[in-house]
Design a protein around this motif. Structure first.
Motif, mmCIF file in Angstrom:
data_model
loop_
_atom_site.group_PDB
_atom_site.id
_atom_site.type_symbol
_atom_site.label_atom_id
_atom_site.label_comp_id
_atom_site.label_asym_id
_atom_site.label_seq_id
_atom_site.Cartn_x
_atom_site.Cartn_y
_atom_site.Cartn_z
ATOM 1 N N ALA A 1 0.590 -1.110 0.069
ATOM 2 C CA ALA A 1 -0.049 0.088 0.080
ATOM 3 C C ALA A 1 0.857 1.128 -0.140
ATOM 4 O O ALA A 1 0.395 2.401 -0.417
ATOM 5 N N ILE B 1 1.128 8.365 -7.232
ATOM 6 C CA ILE B 1 -0.018 8.429 -6.518
ATOM 7 C C ILE B 1 0.036 7.089 -5.576
ATOM 8 O O ILE B 1 0.940 6.346 -5.818
ATOM 9 N N LEU C 1 -2.061 4.462 -3.002
ATOM 10 C CA LEU C 1 -3.742 3.830 -2.824
ATOM 11 C C LEU C 1 -3.881 3.612 -1.380
ATOM 12 O O LEU C 1 -2.768 2.990 -0.887
ATOM 13 N N SER C 2 -4.670 3.979 -0.781
ATOM 14 C CA SER C 2 -4.868 3.849 0.445
ATOM 15 C C SER C 2 -5.830 2.762 0.900
ATOM 16 O O SER C 2 -5.852 2.541 2.177
ATOM 17 N N GLU C 3 -6.612 2.278 0.144
ATOM 18 C CA GLU C 3 -7.626 1.346 0.200
ATOM 19 C C GLU C 3 -6.977 -0.192 0.161
ATOM 20 O O GLU C 3 -6.502 -0.446 -1.188
ATOM 21 N N HIS D 1 -7.981 -3.725 -6.802
ATOM 22 C CA HIS D 1 -8.190 -2.461 -7.615
ATOM 23 C C HIS D 1 -7.968 -2.948 -8.898
ATOM 24 O O HIS D 1 -7.555 -4.290 -9.602
ATOM 25 N N VAL E 1 -4.127 -4.398 -3.841
ATOM 26 C CA VAL E 1 -3.395 -3.413 -2.736
ATOM 27 C C VAL E 1 -3.309 -4.217 -1.583
ATOM 28 O O VAL E 1 -4.350 -4.247 -0.907
#
Length: 577
Positions: free
Chosen positions: A44, A76, A78-80, A84, A101
């Motif tokens: 992540a 960028i 991704l936090s989730e 994806h 992720v």
């Protein structure tokens, strides 16, 4: 054309367990992973850049910028967590590029096996053979590796169960890492390993060492104590065996061992203890002897003692010693009481009670392991009386005041009596010579005076008062004398001898003398007739004829002499010639 997601990242520290920062080995190592199915996983924290590559040449790749600002090519993040996808539309065609992720760390478990354990005061303690197993799982990218560090050792990869064999205190740190670099929280286990068995000791209560062995009694106790510095003692097992190796007591020690049922003899005690993690000490053995016999008592008299039947006779001078013996544990104390009085400790020989007659001694003795025995001595007699002595003179004797006249054939008999312990002997001396023991009646050979002193001794050496007797040995015969009242008027031949002739009416005068005891009697017989005791000194001779007098004189101790007197009596007108 290719769409590439670059694996470019800068690690960021993660705080855990109250410390400001994780140690270096716990930091995530973000990365990507493609599994066997082609699934693409990404950490992540990884920065994402979108590259388009035309053809097969990487130099033809181009990083795309943002839509609003094509020149902005910042990555960028991704936090989730989870799946994806990237979608590319070309008219009606839609191209989907899925990826995952993964921001979850693996879960990790720990287990302890092959060793006994206990918890004491928040301390976890294990015994011998400890094996530690680590297991981890990760549902996303999958488990990569498990790591651990034991105390201050270097961090190492976990490959097989960890064997902890040495005794000590331990701090085990462990964690797991998945295939994209997510690291689990650090697990910490603090525990101790105890491989040392307890140490037990025994203590004999009411015991004594004698001849290199411990001696106990049925009153004694045996305590067994055990200590363990780590895991505490679980139990103590014991066994007592007799000389034939037969168990007489055994089990788990809980309270002091009671020996009341043990008989006299030798025994072996064996025991061992086990701690809470089942460390067992080597068996401890020790030997002991159970003494069930109390001391034996006897009396010792230093002097003036004799025994008649079952009675012991002593004098007031006697000292009484108590002889108590115990050939196993030894005598500890002795007490005694005279005639029922209060008991007192025996220390030195003592005197009997100041009386004449029977008395008793109560004796109580205790050996060094508590065996007691009492004994009463009843047949004891204090003889304070003196013997009595007397004498007897056998044969001729005449007493004149305190003087006794005796003849050579006379015997002096000495007698004695003692009503208690009995007469032991009589001793005497003659004319102040040394005392000798009287054995048989005394006789005296030499004429003269003798002084005999004698005394009696009983069997406890009480002595009678001295007695004295004055004796005179009279071995001289009396002397007879006679005379006639008239003178001879002639002589006459008779049986070849010439005899004096006296006139009628002549009288014979008889007498005797004795130098010592004196005359007892004078007797005479005339012409062989019966003897007549002379009562008057004058014997008238009135009838003519032959007169033959046999005269006897005896003194007071029967010394005797005799004399014969022959004469003729005739009328005056007849002349002897």
């Amino acid at each position: 054309m290719k769409l590439l997601i670059a694996n470019l990242c800068l690690l960021t520290p993660i705080v855990a367990e109250g410390s400001d920062k994780k140690e270096q080995f716990l930091r995530d190592t973000p990365g990507t992973y493609v599994d066997s199915s082609g699934q693409f996983f990404i950490h992540a924290s990884m920065p994402l850049n979108f590259l388009i590559q035309a053809g097969t040449q990487e130099k033809q790749a181009h990083t795309l910028g943002h839509q609003k600002d094509p020149k902005n090519k910042e990555p960028i993040f991704l936090s989730e967590h989870g799946p994806h996808k990237f979608t590319l539309r070309d008219g009606k065609r839609i191209f989907t590029f899925p990826f995952y992720v993964d921001k979850k760390a693996p879960s990790i478990d720990i287990s302890f096996s092959k060793a006994n354990s206990m918890t004491h005061e928040n301390r976890k303690i294990f015994g011998k053979g400890l094996s530690i197993s680590l297991s981890a799982s990760d549902r996303e990218s999958g488990l990569h590796k498990i790591y651990y560090r034991l105390n201050q050792e270097a961090v190492q990869e976990y490959e097989k169960p960890i064997a902890v064999e040495k005794q000590g205190k331990y701090r085990l740190q462990y964690f797991a890492r998945d295939r994209v670099g997510n690291t689990s929280d650090l697990g910490v286990k603090i525990f101790e390993v105890d491989t040392t068995p307890p140490k037990s000791v025994h203590k004999f209560v009411n015991a004594v060492k004698s001849d290199k062995q411990m001696v106990l009694s049925q009153l004694s106790k045996i305590n067994i104590g055990s200590t363990d510095e780590e895991s505490l003692v679980s139990r103590i097992d014991f066994q007592i065996t007799d000389q034939k190796k037969k168990p007489v007591q055994q089990g788990v020690f809980r309270t002091p061992l009671n020996l009341k049922t043990l008989k006299m003899g030798a025994y072996t005690l064996s025991y061992y203890s086990i701690d809470q993690v089942q460390n067992r000490e080597d068996k401890v053995t020790t030997n002991f002897f159970v003494d069930t016999l109390a001391p034996l008592h006897d009396l010792v008299f230093n002097q003036d003692h004799t025994q008649k039947g079952r009675t012991d006779y002593i004098s007031q001078r006697t000292k009484i010693a108590l002889k108590s013996s115990d050939n196993v544990s030894g005598v500890d104390r002795v007490e005694y009481a005279l005639d029922g009085s209060a008991r007192q400790p025996y220390q030195n020989p003592f005197s009997p009670p100041p009386k004449n007659g029977f008395f008793s001694i109560d004796v109580l003795g205790e050996d060094k392991v508590g065996n007691q025995a009492s004994k009463t001595f009843k047949s004891l007699f204090v003889d304070r009386g003196r013997p009595t002595v007397s004498f007897l003179i056998q044969g001729p004797v005449y007493q004149n005041g305190s003087l006794y006249y005796v003849a050579p054939q006379s015997k002096l008999v000495l007698n004695g009596e003692d009503k208690e312990s009995g007469l032991k002997k009589i001793e005497y001396t003659i004319n102040n010579e040394d005392y000798v023991e009287y054995k048989s009646p005394l006789r005296f050979d030499d004429d003269g005076s003798f002084t005999v002193e004698f005394k009696g001794l009983d069997f406890v050496n009480n002595m009678s008062p001295n007695r004295k007797i004055d004796l005179f040995l009279d071995d001289k015969k009396p002397k007879i004398f006679h005379r006639f009242s008239s003178s001879p008027i002639g002589d006459r031949e008779h049986q070849g001898k010439s005899l004096d002739v006296y006139p009628t009416n002549t009288s014979l005068f008889l007498g005797a003398s004795d130098d010592h005891s004196g005359i007892d009697s004078i007797t005479y017989s005339l012409n062989n007739k019966a003897a007549i005791v002379l009562k008057e000194a004058m014997i008238p001779l009135t009838e003519p004829g032959l007169y033959e007098f046999k005269v006897f004189a005896k003194d007071r101790v029967a010394n005797m002499t005799s004399e014969t007197i022959r004469i003729f009596i005739t009328s005056p007108d007849i002349r002897a010639h």
